[in-house]
Design a protein around this motif. Structure first.
Motif, mmCIF file in Angstrom:
data_model
loop_
_atom_site.group_PDB
_atom_site.id
_atom_site.type_symbol
_atom_site.label_atom_id
_atom_site.label_comp_id
_atom_site.label_asym_id
_atom_site.label_seq_id
_atom_site.Cartn_x
_atom_site.Cartn_y
_atom_site.Cartn_z
ATOM 1 N N ALA A 282 0.841 -1.204 0.000
ATOM 2 C CA ALA A 282 0.000 0.000 0.000
ATOM 3 C C ALA A 282 0.873 1.251 0.000
ATOM 4 O O ALA A 282 1.798 1.382 0.798
ATOM 5 C CB ALA A 282 -0.917 0.000 1.218
ATOM 6 N N ARG B 180 1.883 4.958 0.682
ATOM 7 C CA ARG B 180 1.547 5.916 1.727
ATOM 8 C C ARG B 180 0.977 7.206 1.133
ATOM 9 O O ARG B 180 0.074 7.813 1.720
ATOM 10 C CB ARG B 180 2.790 6.221 2.572
ATOM 11 C CG ARG B 180 3.268 5.012 3.372
ATOM 12 C CD ARG B 180 4.444 5.372 4.276
ATOM 13 N NE ARG B 180 4.064 6.309 5.308
ATOM 14 C CZ ARG B 180 3.489 5.979 6.461
ATOM 15 N NH1 ARG B 180 3.202 4.717 6.707
ATOM 16 N NH2 ARG B 180 3.204 6.894 7.364
ATOM 17 N N LEU C 81 -2.589 6.499 0.386
ATOM 18 C CA LEU C 81 -3.366 6.392 1.621
ATOM 19 C C LEU C 81 -3.619 7.763 2.233
ATOM 20 O O LEU C 81 -4.703 8.037 2.747
ATOM 21 C CB LEU C 81 -2.638 5.484 2.610
ATOM 22 C CG LEU C 81 -2.592 3.988 2.257
ATOM 23 C CD1 LEU C 81 -1.662 3.242 3.196
ATOM 24 C CD2 LEU C 81 -3.997 3.386 2.313
ATOM 25 N N ALA D 219 -8.262 4.660 5.935
ATOM 26 C CA ALA D 219 -6.896 4.947 5.485
ATOM 27 C C ALA D 219 -5.953 5.312 6.633
ATOM 28 O O ALA D 219 -4.820 4.812 6.682
ATOM 29 C CB ALA D 219 -6.923 6.051 4.431
ATOM 30 N N ILE E 43 -4.718 2.183 8.347
ATOM 31 C CA ILE E 43 -3.706 1.454 7.582
ATOM 32 C C ILE E 43 -2.353 2.135 7.713
ATOM 33 O O ILE E 43 -1.311 1.476 7.848
ATOM 34 C CB ILE E 43 -4.117 1.340 6.098
ATOM 35 C CG1 ILE E 43 -5.481 0.661 5.970
ATOM 36 C CG2 ILE E 43 -3.073 0.563 5.309
ATOM 37 C CD1 ILE E 43 -5.545 -0.713 6.565
ATOM 38 N N LEU E 44 -2.346 3.464 7.674
ATOM 39 C CA LEU E 44 -1.093 4.196 7.853
ATOM 40 C C LEU E 44 -0.478 3.908 9.217
ATOM 41 O O LEU E 44 0.734 3.713 9.344
ATOM 42 C CB LEU E 44 -1.342 5.699 7.695
ATOM 43 C CG LEU E 44 -1.597 6.196 6.261
ATOM 44 C CD1 LEU E 44 -2.117 7.625 6.275
ATOM 45 C CD2 LEU E 44 -0.312 6.111 5.445
ATOM 46 N N GLU F 175 -4.111 -0.759 -1.745
ATOM 47 C CA GLU F 175 -4.793 0.130 -0.803
ATOM 48 C C GLU F 175 -6.223 -0.345 -0.521
ATOM 49 O O GLU F 175 -6.654 -0.408 0.643
ATOM 50 C CB GLU F 175 -4.816 1.565 -1.336
ATOM 51 C CG GLU F 175 -3.448 2.215 -1.463
ATOM 52 C CD GLU F 175 -2.750 1.845 -2.755
ATOM 53 O OE1 GLU F 175 -1.521 1.997 -2.829
ATOM 54 O OE2 GLU F 175 -3.432 1.389 -3.701
ATOM 55 N N MET G 275 -7.474 -1.938 3.219
ATOM 56 C CA MET G 275 -8.577 -1.371 4.004
ATOM 57 C C MET G 275 -9.714 -2.371 4.172
ATOM 58 O O MET G 275 -10.367 -2.410 5.217
ATOM 59 C CB MET G 275 -9.079 -0.089 3.327
ATOM 60 C CG MET G 275 -8.054 1.050 3.372
ATOM 61 S SD MET G 275 -8.706 2.632 2.760
ATOM 62 C CE MET G 275 -8.954 2.245 1.031
#
Length: 448
Positions: free
Chosen positions: A30, A32, A35, A46, A49-50, A132, A136
């Protein structure tokens, strides 16, 4: 357990293993930047996930626990499901002992192949295609798995942290974006057709400004059109008509004694109004910014900003004038053929294997066009002419040639020790032909 039940269990195990594989690769792949864009657009998943990418220890621990446990269980179930069936088939044509061994091998290969294809390759390709979105989508199920396996996750996490500290390995991923990362992305964008090649070159030139010296953008000493302060009106008017440039240095005695500069528009205004032109008039003369020839292009722009000027005289360590540079010169070096398209090009591609290059061409532009990564003694020169002088260890003469990196550099024209034209030819097709790049133009500043 019947064969049908074993098959259903193997399918379920493959599906769960595929889930873990997809979750692993989607989080790792993914982007960044993407995101952050999704988070800015209001997607609440998002930021999670970061955050998970910043501290992925528990996430990947669960993935490894799940994948390894399922792999072991799949081997046990698969051997029991297929081995008897395959052994029974093989016994019709061979000895029972041999059939049993071969049935076990075939059962192992069949189960392994199913897991490789459907729990590893296919899920990971899907995860790489849309990282991505899948990251998610799978985030919530993975959070549930982390909670359920918390004791094991804690134990393995502590052991792993201890090993990393013992070996001095980094605990977190370095998320800093370097200039090389940006250039790699722009090159990929160019290959994909998102960026035009000249646009990509502009971005690359921006990152080269710290390493390129002002001498690569200036108008060299022998091309400067200048006035002496005592020049009469008739000579000034004749020079303006003969060499119509935007800016002219004003000197006393010779070019090494610059006292200022005049704008062509001021001279034209007086000429059109039939007013006498005298360079002793302080209203015409502007103070010249003087900068050393070792400045980078970035430092040169900063000097222009601080002095609120767009014209500078470049001098060497002996206080001798080596050239002049304007803000437009610097921007032309950066922008390439997006600026000044009507000016004369320094590099002209004659055919797929040869180029005619002006001797004053900055050596960085020559390397870019020819796709040469490195030249010998590069710290000793700034232009193609300097490269030839260093390689020959003397002032080049017409027909002199140097061979390097699969190219022949042949001097075609020399004027008063100045190298005017160099013919560069690819030898034996040893280097892949580059596509035409953005080529810097000769400056519109004062030059002879």
């Amino acid at each position: 357990m019947t064969v049908q039940q074993s098959l259903l269990l193997i399918i379920a195990l493959i599906a769960v293993s595929g889930f873990f594989s997809m979750a692993e690769i989607s989080l790792a792949a993914a982007r960044r930047l993407r995101l952050r864009q999704l988070a800015a657009d209001g997607d609440e998943r998002a930021p999670r996930i970061l955050q998970m990418q910043e501290q992925p220890g528990d996430y990947f621990t669960v993935v490894q626990i799940g994948q390894n446990a399922i792999a072991i269980l799949g081997g046990i179930v698969g051997e029991g499901a297929f081995s008897p069936f395959l052994t029974g088939l093989l016994e019709y044509g061979m000895a029972p002992a041999l059939a049993q061994k071969l049935g076990f091998v075939l059962s192992f290969l069949l189960v392994t192949s199913l897991f490789i294809l459907f729990s590893d390759l296919v899920p990971k390709r899907l995860g790489m295609a849309e990282p991505e979105r899948l990251a998610m989508l799978l985030h919530r199920p993975m959070r549930i798995c982390i909670v359920l396996l918390r004791p094991l996750v804690w134990i393995y996490g502590k052991i792993t942290d201890g090993l990393f500290k013992l070996l001095g390995l980094p605990m977190l991923r370095d998320e800093r974006i370097t200039s090389d990362d940006i250039l790699a992305m722009t090159e990929a964008g160019t290959q994909a057709g998102v960026l035009a090649q000249n646009e990509q070159r502009v971005i690359a030139n921006l990152f080269d400004m710290d390493s390129r010296q002002v001498t690569s953008a200036m108008t060299s000493r022998d091309r400067i059109a200048f006035f002496l302060r005592d020049d009469p009106d008739e000579l000034i008017r004749a020079r303006i008509a003969e060499e119509p440039y935007s800016t002219y240095p004003v000197c006393t005695h010779d070019i090494d004694h610059v006292v200022g500069y005049v704008d062509a528009k001021d001279l034209f205004q007086r000429a059109l109004n039939n007013q006498p032109i005298s360079l002793k008039d302080e209203a015409l003369l502007h103070k010249a910014l003087v900068i050393p020839d070792r400045l980078s292009l970035t430092e040169t722009i900063e000097q222009f900003r601080q002095a609120q000027e767009d014209f500078a005289v470049v001098v060497n360590e002996y206080s001798l004038v080596v050239g002049i540079v304007t803000l437009n010169d610097v921007m032309s070096t950066v922008m390439g053929d997006l600026m000044g398209p009507d000016d004369e090009e320094l590099i002209v591609q004659r055919d797929a294997s040869s180029w005619l290059i002006d001797g004053i061409t900055p050596i960085e532009d020559v390397q870019h066009v020819l796709r040469i990564d490195e030249l010998p003694h590069s710290e000793e020169y700034d232009t193609l002419a300097g490269f030839l002088m260093v390689m020959l260890r003397r002032v080049p003469r017409r027909t002199d040639a140097v061979t390097w990196a699969g190219y022949k550099f042949e001097v075609m024209d020399v004027d008063s020790y100045r190298i005017d034209q160099v013919l560069v030819t690819r030898l034996n097709g040893t280097v892949e032909a580059p596509s035409p790049p953005a080529i810097p133009q000769i400056s519109t500043a004062a030059q002879a």
